[in-house]
Design a protein around this motif. Sequence first.
Motif, PDB file in Angstrom:
ATOM      1  N   ARG A  56      24.309  37.049  13.237  1.00  0.00           N
ATOM      2  CA  ARG A  56      24.623  38.112  14.196  1.00  0.00           C
ATOM      3  C   ARG A  56      23.537  39.185  14.103  1.00  0.00           C
ATOM      4  O   ARG A  56      23.653  40.136  13.307  1.00  0.00           O
ATOM      5  N   PRO A  57      22.498  39.090  14.919  1.00  0.00           N
ATOM      6  CA  PRO A  57      21.378  40.036  14.839  1.00  0.00           C
ATOM      7  C   PRO A  57      21.784  41.494  15.060  1.00  0.00           C
ATOM      8  O   PRO A  57      21.094  42.397  14.577  1.00  0.00           O
ATOM      9  N   ASP A  58      22.882  41.725  15.783  1.00  0.00           N
ATOM     10  CA  ASP A  58      23.311  43.096  16.041  1.00  0.00           C
ATOM     11  C   ASP A  58      24.203  43.642  14.930  1.00  0.00           C
ATOM     12  O   ASP A  58      24.766  44.741  15.050  1.00  0.00           O
ATOM     13  N   LEU A  59      24.320  42.908  13.842  1.00  0.00           N
ATOM     14  CA  LEU A  59      25.167  43.299  12.728  1.00  0.00           C
ATOM     15  C   LEU A  59      24.735  44.642  12.136  1.00  0.00           C
ATOM     16  O   LEU A  59      23.549  44.952  12.049  1.00  0.00           O
ATOM     17  N   ARG A  60      25.718  45.439  11.739  1.00  0.00           N
ATOM     18  CA  ARG A  60      25.452  46.640  10.955  1.00  0.00           C
ATOM     19  C   ARG A  60      25.875  46.365   9.511  1.00  0.00           C
ATOM     20  O   ARG A  60      26.951  45.826   9.270  1.00  0.00           O
ATOM     21  N   VAL A  61      25.019  46.721   8.565  1.00  0.00           N
ATOM     22  CA  VAL A  61      25.282  46.463   7.149  1.00  0.00           C
ATOM     23  C   VAL A  61      25.454  47.779   6.411  1.00  0.00           C
ATOM     24  O   VAL A  61      24.635  48.687   6.540  1.00  0.00           O
ATOM     25  N   VAL A  62      26.532  47.866   5.655  1.00  0.00           N
ATOM     26  CA  VAL A  62      26.781  48.993   4.758  1.00  0.00           C
ATOM     27  C   VAL A  62      26.746  48.449   3.342  1.00  0.00           C
ATOM     28  O   VAL A  62      27.454  47.487   3.026  1.00  0.00           O
ATOM     29  N   VAL A  63      25.921  49.031   2.487  1.00  0.00           N
ATOM     30  CA  VAL A  63      25.856  48.610   1.093  1.00  0.00           C
ATOM     31  C   VAL A  63      26.860  49.432   0.296  1.00  0.00           C
ATOM     32  O   VAL A  63      26.785  50.662   0.269  1.00  0.00           O
ATOM     33  N   GLN A  64      27.797  48.744  -0.325  1.00  0.00           N
ATOM     34  CA  GLN A  64      28.877  49.414  -1.030  1.00  0.00           C
ATOM     35  C   GLN A  64      28.348  50.238  -2.198  1.00  0.00           C
ATOM     36  O   GLN A  64      27.489  49.784  -2.964  1.00  0.00           O
ATOM     37  N   THR A  65      28.873  51.439  -2.375  1.00  0.00           N
ATOM     38  CA  THR A  65      28.408  52.329  -3.435  1.00  0.00           C
ATOM     39  C   THR A  65      29.187  52.163  -4.728  1.00  0.00           C
ATOM     40  O   THR A  65      28.697  52.505  -5.801  1.00  0.00           O
ATOM     41  N   ARG A  66      30.440  51.662  -4.631  1.00  0.00           N
ATOM     42  CA  ARG A  66      31.226  51.415  -5.840  1.00  0.00           C
ATOM     43  C   ARG A  66      31.665  49.953  -5.833  1.00  0.00           C
ATOM     44  O   ARG A  66      30.951  49.102  -5.330  1.00  0.00           O
ATOM     45  N   ARG A  67      32.812  49.670  -6.422  1.00  0.00           N
ATOM     46  CA  ARG A  67      33.315  48.304  -6.490  1.00  0.00           C
ATOM     47  C   ARG A  67      34.735  48.248  -5.958  1.00  0.00           C
ATOM     48  O   ARG A  67      35.440  49.255  -5.931  1.00  0.00           O
ATOM     49  N   GLY A  68      35.173  47.053  -5.541  1.00  0.00           N
ATOM     50  CA  GLY A  68      36.545  46.851  -5.117  1.00  0.00           C
ATOM     51  C   GLY A  68      36.688  46.753  -3.614  1.00  0.00           C
ATOM     52  O   GLY A  68      35.936  47.355  -2.855  1.00  0.00           O
TER      53      GLY A  68
END
Length: 242
Positions: A56-68
């Motif tokens: 999905r080229p239009d995907l937005r990615v958020v990198v998680q800052t914590r866990r869970g």
Amino acid sequence: MNKQPFAASVSVIVPAMNEAENLPHVFATLPEWIDEVILVDGNSADDTVAVARRLRPDLRVVVQTRRGKGNALIEGFQAARGDIIVMIDADGSTDGREIHSFVTALVNGADFAKGSRYAPGGGSDDLSPIRSLGNKVLTTLTNLLYGTRYTDLCYGYNAFWAHHLDALALDCDGFEIETLMNVRAAQAGLVIREVPSHEHSRIHGDSNLHAVRDGWRVLRTIMRERSRGTSMAPQAQVALAK
């Protein structure tokens, strides 16, 4: 952002950690009319993000800052731009083709659409006897304490109007996020509709869910929220979506 068949825009949040093998199956079920998909990556060691971007080229990615899972969903919710937020799993257990039913329940008047494997038309290929028993006990306890009529407390396929995020005030990191959402939706007096959903088995890999540990966290959440003393509004009753 608006597309057919709904006037409201829809954001789908997919928390994922090391789910590269499963994402092709998950993304293949997502309707074409979804406005945005947000992958919340829990610092995966495999090609989860690369595979997702290729699919999905239009995907937005958020990198998680914590866990869970709870933290992943909260960070995804905060990044969402749509009028409606839908949360699904990255392991193939939730079917994106059911999103239409969840969104329909919302545009027909619900504030919060909650998936249920026990509602007529729902089911599960994955529930073990111990998990099913624990879920029923926790569901019954919640209904007794909060006056709700949930049939399936511990299920993570839900959708809601984004403007209710402040009312939910989510603040937990683990799998208990689903219970917290259900309880606080009731406490806030939101109009809740259960949507029949069929849970599939995880396609590849092992689940991070631990029945006893996470069941205990759910129980603590139920009791802690009760001690907050927030009364439930009369309209916060659960009905099956039509």
